[in-house]
Design a protein around this motif. Structure first.
Motif, PDB file in Angstrom:
ATOM      1  N   SER A  41      36.419  38.765  33.582  1.00 36.19           N
ATOM      2  CA  SER A  41      36.371  39.208  32.224  1.00 36.19           C
ATOM      3  C   SER A  41      35.344  40.707  31.742  1.00 36.19           C
ATOM      4  CB  SER A  41      35.285  37.729  31.666  1.00 36.19           C
ATOM      5  OG  SER A  41      34.877  38.137  30.387  1.00 36.19           O
ATOM      6  N   ARG A  42      35.628  41.164  30.522  1.00 36.69           N
ATOM      7  CA  ARG A  42      35.224  42.540  29.830  1.00 36.69           C
ATOM      8  C   ARG A  42      33.749  42.054  29.752  1.00 36.69           C
ATOM      9  NH1 ARG A  42      34.805  44.264  25.408  1.00 36.69           N
ATOM     10  NH2 ARG A  42      35.809  43.477  24.745  1.00 36.69           N
ATOM     11  N   ARG A  43      33.843  40.925  29.139  1.00 36.93           N
ATOM     12  CA  ARG A  43      32.312  40.645  28.662  1.00 36.93           C
ATOM     13  C   ARG A  43      31.210  40.242  29.997  1.00 36.93           C
ATOM     14  NH1 ARG A  43      33.692  36.269  23.968  1.00 36.93           N
ATOM     15  NH2 ARG A  43      34.487  37.979  22.581  1.00 36.93           N
ATOM     16  N   THR A  44      31.378  39.296  30.884  1.00 41.20           N
ATOM     17  CA  THR A  44      30.902  39.966  32.438  1.00 41.20           C
ATOM     18  C   THR A  44      30.217  40.468  33.008  1.00 41.20           C
ATOM     19  OG1 THR A  44      32.501  36.951  32.687  1.00 41.20           O
ATOM     20  CG2 THR A  44      30.615  38.352  33.927  1.00 41.20           C
ATOM     21  N   LEU A  45      31.533  41.391  33.071  1.00 38.32           N
ATOM     22  CA  LEU A  45      30.968  42.753  33.571  1.00 38.32           C
ATOM     23  C   LEU A  45      30.345  43.360  32.643  1.00 38.32           C
ATOM     24  CD1 LEU A  45      34.815  44.119  34.246  1.00 38.32           C
ATOM     25  CD2 LEU A  45      32.519  43.070  35.794  1.00 38.32           C
ATOM     26  N   ASP A  46      30.237  43.219  31.353  1.00 39.71           N
ATOM     27  CA  ASP A  46      29.506  43.949  30.686  1.00 39.71           C
ATOM     28  C   ASP A  46      27.761  43.557  30.820  1.00 39.71           C
ATOM     29  OD1 ASP A  46      31.331  45.812  29.014  1.00 39.71           O
ATOM     30  OD2 ASP A  46      31.162  44.699  27.416  1.00 39.71           O
ATOM     31  N   VAL A  47      27.671  42.052  30.508  1.00 41.27           N
ATOM     32  CA  VAL A  47      26.429  41.949  30.774  1.00 41.27           C
ATOM     33  C   VAL A  47      25.361  41.874  32.120  1.00 41.27           C
ATOM     34  CG1 VAL A  47      25.477  39.870  31.499  1.00 41.27           C
ATOM     35  CG2 VAL A  47      26.848  39.712  29.596  1.00 41.27           C
ATOM     36  N   LEU A  48      26.715  42.457  33.659  1.00 40.08           N
ATOM     37  CA  LEU A  48      25.956  42.774  34.691  1.00 40.08           C
ATOM     38  C   LEU A  48      25.781  44.400  34.814  1.00 40.08           C
ATOM     39  CD1 LEU A  48      29.198  40.500  36.824  1.00 40.08           C
ATOM     40  CD2 LEU A  48      26.117  39.922  36.234  1.00 40.08           C
ATOM     41  N   ARG A  49      26.830  44.596  34.278  1.00 42.85           N
ATOM     42  CA  ARG A  49      26.681  46.654  33.678  1.00 42.85           C
ATOM     43  C   ARG A  49      24.648  46.920  33.680  1.00 42.85           C
ATOM     44  NH1 ARG A  49      32.550  47.309  32.475  1.00 42.85           N
ATOM     45  NH2 ARG A  49      33.415  47.869  34.490  1.00 42.85           N
ATOM     46  N   ARG A  50      25.064  46.355  32.272  1.00 43.18           N
ATOM     47  CA  ARG A  50      23.256  46.104  31.420  1.00 43.18           C
ATOM     48  C   ARG A  50      21.953  45.812  32.132  1.00 43.18           C
ATOM     49  NH1 ARG A  50      24.853  42.475  26.453  1.00 43.18           N
ATOM     50  NH2 ARG A  50      27.123  42.719  26.955  1.00 43.18           N
ATOM     51  N   ALA A  51      22.103  44.899  32.953  1.00 51.63           N
ATOM     52  CA  ALA A  51      21.580  44.622  34.039  1.00 51.63           C
ATOM     53  C   ALA A  51      20.876  45.546  35.218  1.00 51.63           C
ATOM     54  CB  ALA A  51      21.537  43.736  34.267  1.00 51.63           C
ATOM     55  N   GLY A  52      21.763  46.312  34.849  1.00 55.49           N
ATOM     56  CA  GLY A  52      21.787  47.600  35.556  1.00 55.49           C
ATOM     57  C   GLY A  52      22.366  47.689  37.087  1.00 55.49           C
ATOM     58  N   THR A  53      23.447  46.387  37.616  1.00 59.23           N
ATOM     59  CA  THR A  53      23.990  46.479  38.947  1.00 59.23           C
ATOM     60  C   THR A  53      24.953  47.167  39.028  1.00 59.23           C
ATOM     61  OG1 THR A  53      25.158  44.847  37.624  1.00 59.23           O
ATOM     62  CG2 THR A  53      23.234  43.908  38.674  1.00 59.23           C
ATOM     63  N   ARG A  54      24.964  47.458  40.245  1.00 60.11           N
ATOM     64  CA  ARG A  54      26.481  48.422  41.081  1.00 60.11           C
ATOM     65  C   ARG A  54      27.398  46.981  41.269  1.00 60.11           C
ATOM     66  NH1 ARG A  54      27.452  50.539  46.087  1.00 60.11           N
ATOM     67  NH2 ARG A  54      29.398  51.819  46.011  1.00 60.11           N
ATOM     68  N   LEU A  55      28.970  47.342  40.402  1.00 57.85           N
ATOM     69  CA  LEU A  55      29.516  46.280  40.020  1.00 57.85           C
ATOM     70  C   LEU A  55      31.164  46.806  41.672  1.00 57.85           C
ATOM     71  CD1 LEU A  55      30.238  45.867  36.819  1.00 57.85           C
ATOM     72  CD2 LEU A  55      28.955  44.134  38.195  1.00 57.85           C
ATOM     73  N   LEU A  56      31.303  45.529  42.377  1.00 55.91           N
ATOM     74  CA  LEU A  56      31.637  45.653  43.502  1.00 55.91           C
ATOM     75  C   LEU A  56      32.924  44.520  43.336  1.00 55.91           C
ATOM     76  CD1 LEU A  56      29.014  45.996  45.958  1.00 55.91           C
ATOM     77  CD2 LEU A  56      30.542  47.841  45.152  1.00 55.91           C
ATOM     78  N   PRO A  57      34.283  45.278  42.565  1.00 57.31           N
ATOM     79  CA  PRO A  57      35.279  44.634  42.924  1.00 57.31           C
ATOM     80  C   PRO A  57      35.821  44.258  43.699  1.00 57.31           C
ATOM     81  CG  PRO A  57      35.727  47.157  41.510  1.00 57.31           C
ATOM     82  CD  PRO A  57      34.339  47.116  42.457  1.00 57.31           C
ATOM     83  N   VAL A  58      36.781  42.952  43.702  1.00 58.67           N
ATOM     84  CA  VAL A  58      37.456  42.146  45.355  1.00 58.67           C
ATOM     85  C   VAL A  58      38.414  42.578  44.617  1.00 58.67           C
ATOM     86  CG1 VAL A  58      37.591  41.042  46.999  1.00 58.67           C
ATOM     87  CG2 VAL A  58      35.298  41.687  46.094  1.00 58.67           C
ATOM     88  N   PRO A  59      39.745  42.743  45.318  1.00 59.27           N
ATOM     89  CA  PRO A  59      41.037  42.274  44.534  1.00 59.27           C
ATOM     90  C   PRO A  59      40.944  40.801  44.160  1.00 59.27           C
ATOM     91  CG  PRO A  59      41.797  44.200  45.671  1.00 59.27           C
ATOM     92  CD  PRO A  59      39.860  43.875  46.126  1.00 59.27           C
ATOM     93  N   SER A  60      41.600  39.853  43.175  1.00 61.68           N
ATOM     94  CA  SER A  60      42.132  38.769  43.099  1.00 61.68           C
ATOM     95  C   SER A  60      43.721  38.064  43.923  1.00 61.68           C
ATOM     96  CB  SER A  60      42.408  37.838  41.889  1.00 61.68           C
ATOM     97  OG  SER A  60      41.112  38.493  41.471  1.00 61.68           O
ATOM     98  N   PRO A  61      43.534  37.484  44.641  1.00 54.06           N
ATOM     99  CA  PRO A  61      44.555  36.937  45.608  1.00 54.06           C
ATOM    100  C   PRO A  61      46.301  37.193  44.638  1.00 54.06           C
ATOM    101  CG  PRO A  61      43.315  35.248  45.508  1.00 54.06           C
ATOM    102  CD  PRO A  61      42.795  36.590  44.906  1.00 54.06           C
ATOM    103  N   ALA A  62      47.254  37.222  44.507  1.00 47.89           N
ATOM    104  CA  ALA A  62      47.950  36.627  43.950  1.00 47.89           C
ATOM    105  C   ALA A  62      48.825  35.492  43.605  1.00 47.89           C
ATOM    106  CB  ALA A  62      49.342  37.733  44.642  1.00 47.89           C
ATOM    107  N   PRO A  63      49.072  34.197  43.161  1.00 47.61           N
ATOM    108  CA  PRO A  63      49.045  33.040  42.747  1.00 47.61           C
ATOM    109  C   PRO A  63      50.273  33.018  43.943  1.00 47.61           C
ATOM    110  CG  PRO A  63      49.430  34.502  40.629  1.00 47.61           C
ATOM    111  CD  PRO A  63      48.642  35.528  41.805  1.00 47.61           C
ATOM    112  N   ARG A  64      50.589  31.829  44.187  1.00 48.05           N
ATOM    113  CA  ARG A  64      51.503  31.194  44.654  1.00 48.05           C
ATOM    114  C   ARG A  64      52.114  30.564  43.914  1.00 48.05           C
ATOM    115  NH1 ARG A  64      49.294  29.338  51.109  1.00 48.05           N
ATOM    116  NH2 ARG A  64      47.767  31.401  51.090  1.00 48.05           N
ATOM    117  N   CYS A  65      53.681  30.856  45.004  1.00 44.60           N
ATOM    118  CA  CYS A  65      54.352  30.561  43.883  1.00 44.60           C
ATOM    119  C   CYS A  65      55.331  29.219  44.550  1.00 44.60           C
ATOM    120  CB  CYS A  65      55.873  30.553  43.090  1.00 44.60           C
ATOM    121  SG  CYS A  65      54.933  32.187  42.170  1.00 44.60           S
ATOM    122  N   GLY A  66      55.224  27.709  44.543  1.00 43.03           N
ATOM    123  CA  GLY A  66      55.782  26.344  44.442  1.00 43.03           C
ATOM    124  C   GLY A  66      55.288  26.001  45.557  1.00 43.03           C
TER     125      GLY A  66
END
Length: 66
Positions: A41-66
């Motif tokens: 969520s962009r809003r969640t990222l904004d809250v964390l950035r305003r707190a001065g944290t350094r964000l480390l994005p981790v890719p979400s796994p692709a959803p499994r079909c079947g």
């Protein structure tokens, strides 16, 4: 299952942004690094950035079909 708790240990918030803001204010310092799911969520990222944290994005796994 779960964790034993009492009424004194429960805090009800107005939503995810308020809960994230409280966590950021109470537990995260301005030099801390926070791992976040990408995408998130962009809003969640904004809250964390305003707190001065350094964000480390981790890719979400692709959803499994079947």
């Amino acid at each position: 299952m779960g964790m034993a708790t009492t009424r004194e240990n429960i805090l009800i918030t107005g939503g995810v942004q308020q809960a994230t803001w409280l966590i950021a204010q109470l537990l995260i310092g301005p030099v801390d690094e926070v791992v976040v799911e990408d995408p998130t969520s962009r809003r969640t990222l904004d809250v964390l950035r305003r707190a001065g944290t350094r964000l480390l994005p981790v890719p979400s796994p692709a959803p499994r079909c079947g």
